[in-house]
Write an enzyme that holds these catalytic residues in place. Sequence first.
Site, mmCIF file in Angstrom:
data_model
loop_
_atom_site.group_PDB
_atom_site.id
_atom_site.type_symbol
_atom_site.label_atom_id
_atom_site.label_comp_id
_atom_site.label_asym_id
_atom_site.label_seq_id
_atom_site.Cartn_x
_atom_site.Cartn_y
_atom_site.Cartn_z
ATOM 1 N N ASN A 8 -51.462 -76.323 -12.938
ATOM 2 C CA ASN A 8 -51.815 -74.936 -12.626
ATOM 3 C C ASN A 8 -51.744 -74.150 -13.930
ATOM 4 O O ASN A 8 -50.650 -73.910 -14.444
ATOM 5 C CB ASN A 8 -50.809 -74.394 -11.594
ATOM 6 C CG ASN A 8 -50.962 -72.905 -11.363
ATOM 7 O OD1 ASN A 8 -51.947 -72.296 -11.781
ATOM 8 N ND2 ASN A 8 -49.988 -72.318 -10.677
ATOM 9 N N LYS A 10 -52.450 -71.104 -14.413
ATOM 10 C CA LYS A 10 -52.144 -69.674 -14.210
ATOM 11 C C LYS A 10 -53.124 -68.817 -15.030
ATOM 12 O O LYS A 10 -54.274 -69.185 -15.172
ATOM 13 C CB LYS A 10 -50.684 -69.391 -14.546
ATOM 14 C CG LYS A 10 -49.740 -70.321 -13.797
ATOM 15 C CD LYS A 10 -48.309 -69.912 -13.875
ATOM 16 C CE LYS A 10 -47.464 -70.951 -13.149
ATOM 17 N NZ LYS A 10 -46.067 -70.607 -13.064
ATOM 18 N N HIS A 98 -48.839 -69.938 -3.609
ATOM 19 C CA HIS A 98 -47.914 -70.138 -4.743
ATOM 20 C C HIS A 98 -46.875 -69.020 -4.708
ATOM 21 O O HIS A 98 -47.178 -67.895 -4.313
ATOM 22 C CB HIS A 98 -48.702 -70.115 -6.063
ATOM 23 C CG HIS A 98 -47.860 -70.495 -7.245
ATOM 24 N ND1 HIS A 98 -47.003 -69.606 -7.861
ATOM 25 C CD2 HIS A 98 -47.728 -71.674 -7.908
ATOM 26 C CE1 HIS A 98 -46.388 -70.226 -8.852
ATOM 27 N NE2 HIS A 98 -46.806 -71.482 -8.902
ATOM 28 N N GLU A 100 -45.706 -67.151 -6.877
ATOM 29 C CA GLU A 100 -46.090 -65.925 -7.600
ATOM 30 C C GLU A 100 -47.026 -65.073 -6.738
ATOM 31 O O GLU A 100 -46.951 -63.843 -6.760
ATOM 32 C CB GLU A 100 -46.741 -66.290 -8.948
ATOM 33 C CG GLU A 100 -45.698 -66.773 -9.942
ATOM 34 C CD GLU A 100 -46.214 -67.722 -11.002
ATOM 35 O OE1 GLU A 100 -47.440 -67.823 -11.207
ATOM 36 O OE2 GLU A 100 -45.363 -68.394 -11.637
ATOM 37 N N GLU A 168 -42.026 -76.272 -3.998
ATOM 38 C CA GLU A 168 -41.688 -75.670 -5.288
ATOM 39 C C GLU A 168 -40.530 -74.686 -5.102
ATOM 40 O O GLU A 168 -40.752 -73.526 -4.735
ATOM 41 C CB GLU A 168 -42.885 -74.908 -5.848
ATOM 42 C CG GLU A 168 -44.099 -75.759 -6.121
ATOM 43 C CD GLU A 168 -44.965 -75.128 -7.207
ATOM 44 O OE1 GLU A 168 -45.123 -75.747 -8.252
ATOM 45 O OE2 GLU A 168 -45.452 -74.009 -7.001
ATOM 46 N N GLY A 174 -40.693 -72.525 -13.979
ATOM 47 C CA GLY A 174 -40.686 -71.923 -15.304
ATOM 48 C C GLY A 174 -39.298 -71.665 -15.869
ATOM 49 O O GLY A 174 -39.157 -70.925 -16.844
ATOM 50 N N SER A 214 -40.592 -77.017 -13.139
ATOM 51 C CA SER A 214 -40.064 -77.540 -14.408
ATOM 52 C C SER A 214 -40.226 -79.051 -14.558
ATOM 53 O O SER A 214 -39.359 -79.723 -15.127
ATOM 54 C CB SER A 214 -38.599 -77.120 -14.590
ATOM 55 O OG SER A 214 -38.512 -75.707 -14.699
#
Length: 253
Positions: A8, A10, A98, A100, A168, A174, A214
Amino acid sequence: MKTLIAANWKMHGDLSWRAKPNAFRRAYGVPTHGKNSGVDILICPPSHMICALVDGAKGHDIHIGGQNCHQAETGAFTGEISANMLADCGATYVIVGHSERRAIFGETDSMVAEKADSAITAKLVPIICVGESREQRESGQADEVVGDQLKSSIPASANGDTLVIAYEPVWAIGTGLVPTLDDIAAMHDHIRGILSTRFGDEKAQTIQILYGGSVKPSNAKDILALTDVNGALIGGAGLDMESLCAIAQAVEG
Ligand code: PEP
């Protein structure tokens, strides 16, 4: 079942990145020659690059997907892109829900289900993301939170044929933090159980469950060796073709 290694990107990159599939293939080899044939590679670039990447990936056996889609087919939704439009560019997958998108753009489970439904209608494979926050894990709610998200984010139209789930944990994205292998294995087993209840044991065994958070060349081998981990959804490490290649090669052992 094949292993899916999905990057991904982003909101990173520009059109010069159309050459990345070629760079990846040079590093990785050609699956049709027998090597690495158990692995599917997917790159999800920003929308403006999808058509160029589809072109750049031709002959390299790399899938290209979207990072999000609007739930409607078409309409007055300034700035949005529909699943049909992604398919029109040659995308074959789309990430939905996702963390985010859920946290920054307020997407709810029911919106995620609608997006996944529109993806299935457009003949894209939706990758439905679920995952708990750090507080939820620490208070022992992870199974319940992920289970609820999963049940409410899979659309009624799904029959399990074209569906990918990505677990996730939000706190692992991250951050360099990764759950223990036992915790990843337990959550994937939990997710498989929910898929079995929904689709039956046989069908549930065919649905890829990816781990994301990660993943790096240094930890990929151990994570991807877990029984119910059928691939990885990768953020940071997926921007670099050498790292993505090393992660994909970890599947081979
Ligand atoms: C992600 O954003 O889905 C993700 C897994 O990111 P990272 O690999 O950088 O943790």
